[in-house]
Scaffold this motif. Structure first.
Motif, PDB file in Angstrom:
ATOM      1  N   VAL A   1      -5.757  12.760  33.391  1.00 31.44           N
ATOM      2  CA  VAL A   1      -4.345  12.498  33.632  1.00 31.44           C
ATOM      3  C   VAL A   1      -3.755  11.840  32.396  1.00 31.44           C
ATOM      4  CG1 VAL A   1      -2.686  11.197  35.028  1.00 31.44           C
ATOM      5  CG2 VAL A   1      -4.719  12.175  36.098  1.00 31.44           C
ATOM      6  N   HIS A   2      -2.702  12.438  31.875  1.00 32.88           N
ATOM      7  CA  HIS A   2      -1.964  11.819  30.782  1.00 32.88           C
ATOM      8  C   HIS A   2      -1.048  10.794  31.441  1.00 32.88           C
ATOM      9  CE1 HIS A   2       0.980  11.464  27.492  1.00 32.88           C
ATOM     10  NE2 HIS A   2      -0.076  11.707  26.745  1.00 32.88           N
ATOM     11  N   GLY A   3      -1.530   9.559  31.515  1.00 34.52           N
ATOM     12  CA  GLY A   3      -0.812   8.516  32.232  1.00 34.52           C
ATOM     13  C   GLY A   3      -1.157   7.142  31.695  1.00 34.52           C
ATOM     14  N   PRO A   4      -0.816   6.102  32.431  1.00 39.88           N
ATOM     15  CA  PRO A   4      -0.973   4.732  31.946  1.00 39.88           C
ATOM     16  C   PRO A   4      -2.436   4.361  31.720  1.00 39.88           C
ATOM     17  CG  PRO A   4      -0.486   4.730  34.277  1.00 39.88           C
ATOM     18  CD  PRO A   4      -0.344   6.147  33.812  1.00 39.88           C
ATOM     19  N   ASN A   5      -2.664   3.565  30.683  1.00 42.18           N
ATOM     20  CA  ASN A   5      -4.014   3.048  30.474  1.00 42.18           C
ATOM     21  C   ASN A   5      -4.097   1.639  31.041  1.00 42.18           C
ATOM     22  OD1 ASN A   5      -2.929   1.316  28.537  1.00 42.18           O
ATOM     23  ND2 ASN A   5      -3.318   2.737  26.885  1.00 42.18           N
ATOM     24  N   VAL A   6      -5.236   1.028  30.952  1.00 39.20           N
ATOM     25  CA  VAL A   6      -5.468  -0.257  31.606  1.00 39.20           C
ATOM     26  C   VAL A   6      -4.536  -1.354  31.073  1.00 39.20           C
ATOM     27  CG1 VAL A   6      -7.330  -1.049  30.098  1.00 39.20           C
ATOM     28  CG2 VAL A   6      -7.305  -1.741  32.500  1.00 39.20           C
ATOM     29  N   THR A   7      -4.121  -1.263  29.818  1.00 42.96           N
ATOM     30  CA  THR A   7      -3.246  -2.301  29.272  1.00 42.96           C
ATOM     31  C   THR A   7      -1.808  -2.180  29.755  1.00 42.96           C
ATOM     32  OG1 THR A   7      -2.762  -1.025  27.272  1.00 42.96           O
ATOM     33  CG2 THR A   7      -4.650  -2.539  27.191  1.00 42.96           C
ATOM     34  N   THR A   8      -1.423  -1.031  30.324  1.00 44.76           N
ATOM     35  CA  THR A   8      -0.054  -0.867  30.802  1.00 44.76           C
ATOM     36  C   THR A   8       0.064  -0.879  32.325  1.00 44.76           C
ATOM     37  OG1 THR A   8      -0.228   1.535  30.697  1.00 44.76           O
ATOM     38  CG2 THR A   8       0.674   0.429  28.760  1.00 44.76           C
ATOM     39  N   LEU A   9      -1.064  -0.905  33.022  1.00 42.82           N
ATOM     40  CA  LEU A   9      -1.004  -0.891  34.495  1.00 42.82           C
ATOM     41  C   LEU A   9      -0.229  -2.077  35.047  1.00 42.82           C
ATOM     42  CD1 LEU A   9      -4.569   0.276  35.547  1.00 42.82           C
ATOM     43  CD2 LEU A   9      -2.419   1.518  35.805  1.00 42.82           C
ATOM     44  N   GLY A  10      -0.372  -3.244  34.440  1.00 42.16           N
ATOM     45  CA  GLY A  10       0.315  -4.435  34.925  1.00 42.16           C
ATOM     46  C   GLY A  10       1.821  -4.362  34.812  1.00 42.16           C
ATOM     47  N   SER A  11       2.329  -3.541  33.913  1.00 47.11           N
ATOM     48  CA  SER A  11       3.779  -3.443  33.733  1.00 47.11           C
ATOM     49  C   SER A  11       4.404  -2.318  34.563  1.00 47.11           C
ATOM     50  CB  SER A  11       4.113  -3.238  32.250  1.00 47.11           C
ATOM     51  OG  SER A  11       3.584  -2.019  31.788  1.00 47.11           O
ATOM     52  N   LEU A  12       3.585  -1.559  35.284  1.00 45.47           N
ATOM     53  CA  LEU A  12       4.125  -0.491  36.126  1.00 45.47           C
ATOM     54  C   LEU A  12       4.791  -1.066  37.362  1.00 45.47           C
ATOM     55  CD1 LEU A  12       1.257   2.157  36.223  1.00 45.47           C
ATOM     56  CD2 LEU A  12       3.382   2.276  34.946  1.00 45.47           C
ATOM     57  N   GLY A  13       5.812  -0.367  37.829  1.00 47.73           N
ATOM     58  CA  GLY A  13       6.425  -0.743  39.089  1.00 47.73           C
ATOM     59  C   GLY A  13       5.495  -0.393  40.245  1.00 47.73           C
ATOM     60  N   GLY A  14       5.752  -0.952  41.407  1.00 49.52           N
ATOM     61  CA  GLY A  14       4.884  -0.761  42.563  1.00 49.52           C
ATOM     62  C   GLY A  14       4.652   0.690  42.943  1.00 49.52           C
ATOM     63  N   THR A  15       5.715   1.508  42.951  1.00 46.24           N
ATOM     64  CA  THR A  15       5.584   2.913  43.330  1.00 46.24           C
ATOM     65  C   THR A  15       4.721   3.670  42.322  1.00 46.24           C
ATOM     66  OG1 THR A  15       7.734   2.879  44.415  1.00 46.24           O
ATOM     67  CG2 THR A  15       6.849   5.034  43.833  1.00 46.24           C
ATOM     68  N   ASP A  16       4.983   3.456  41.036  1.00 48.43           N
ATOM     69  CA  ASP A  16       4.197   4.145  39.998  1.00 48.43           C
ATOM     70  C   ASP A  16       2.728   3.731  40.068  1.00 48.43           C
ATOM     71  OD1 ASP A  16       6.416   5.483  39.007  1.00 48.43           O
ATOM     72  OD2 ASP A  16       6.874   3.874  37.591  1.00 48.43           O
ATOM     73  N   ARG A  17       2.484   2.446  40.219  1.00 49.49           N
ATOM     74  CA  ARG A  17       1.110   1.947  40.304  1.00 49.49           C
ATOM     75  C   ARG A  17       0.410   2.515  41.533  1.00 49.49           C
ATOM     76  NH1 ARG A  17       2.227  -3.086  40.021  1.00 49.49           N
ATOM     77  NH2 ARG A  17       2.307  -3.365  42.267  1.00 49.49           N
ATOM     78  N   ASP A  18       1.094   2.538  42.662  1.00 53.29           N
ATOM     79  CA  ASP A  18       0.509   3.086  43.886  1.00 53.29           C
ATOM     80  C   ASP A  18       0.181   4.568  43.723  1.00 53.29           C
ATOM     81  OD1 ASP A  18       0.783   0.591  45.037  1.00 53.29           O
ATOM     82  OD2 ASP A  18       2.549   1.139  46.231  1.00 53.29           O
ATOM     83  N   GLN A  19       1.047   5.308  43.042  1.00 55.06           N
ATOM     84  CA  GLN A  19       0.809   6.735  42.857  1.00 55.06           C
ATOM     85  C   GLN A  19      -0.393   7.000  41.963  1.00 55.06           C
ATOM     86  OE1 GLN A  19       4.437   8.693  41.681  1.00 55.06           O
ATOM     87  NE2 GLN A  19       5.078   8.913  43.803  1.00 55.06           N
TER      88      GLN A  19
END
Length: 70
Positions: free
Chosen positions: A40-58
Motif C-alpha cells: 500500500v502506498h500510504g502512511p509510514n510509521v512516522t506519520t501514523l500519529g498525525s492521521l485523522g481518526g477516519t484515515d487511521r482507522d481505514q
C-alpha cells in the motif's frame, strides 16, 4: 534500489503487508514480485500519529483484512 539484491525477501513469511511511500517505492515492486502479500502506498510509521481518526482507522482496517469503502 542498490540494496534490494541484498535483502533476503525469500525469508519473509507471506502474506505480509508493506505500507509506506516515497523511498520504499522500489521495495513495493520487489515485494509484489516476490508474492509477499499486499503493498500500500500510504502512511509510514512516522506519520501514523498525525492521521485523522477516519484515515487511521481505514489503514488499520485494511491491513487487518477489512477493505475500506471506495
Amino acid at each position: 534500489m542498490r540494496l534490494l539484491s541484498d535483502l533476503p525477501l525469500s525469508t519473509i513469511p507471506s502474506p505480509r503487508w508493506l505500507v509506506g511511500f516515497s523511498d520504499v517505492t522500489a521495495l513495493h515492486c520487489a515485494w509484489l514480485a516476490q508474492g509477499l502479500g499486499g503493498a500500500v502506498h500510504g502512511p509510514n510509521v512516522t506519520t501514523l500519529g498525525s492521521l485523522g481518526g477516519t484515515d487511521r482507522d481505514q489503514i488499520f482496517g485494511l491491513v487487518s483484512g477489512s477493505l475500506p469503502p471506495p
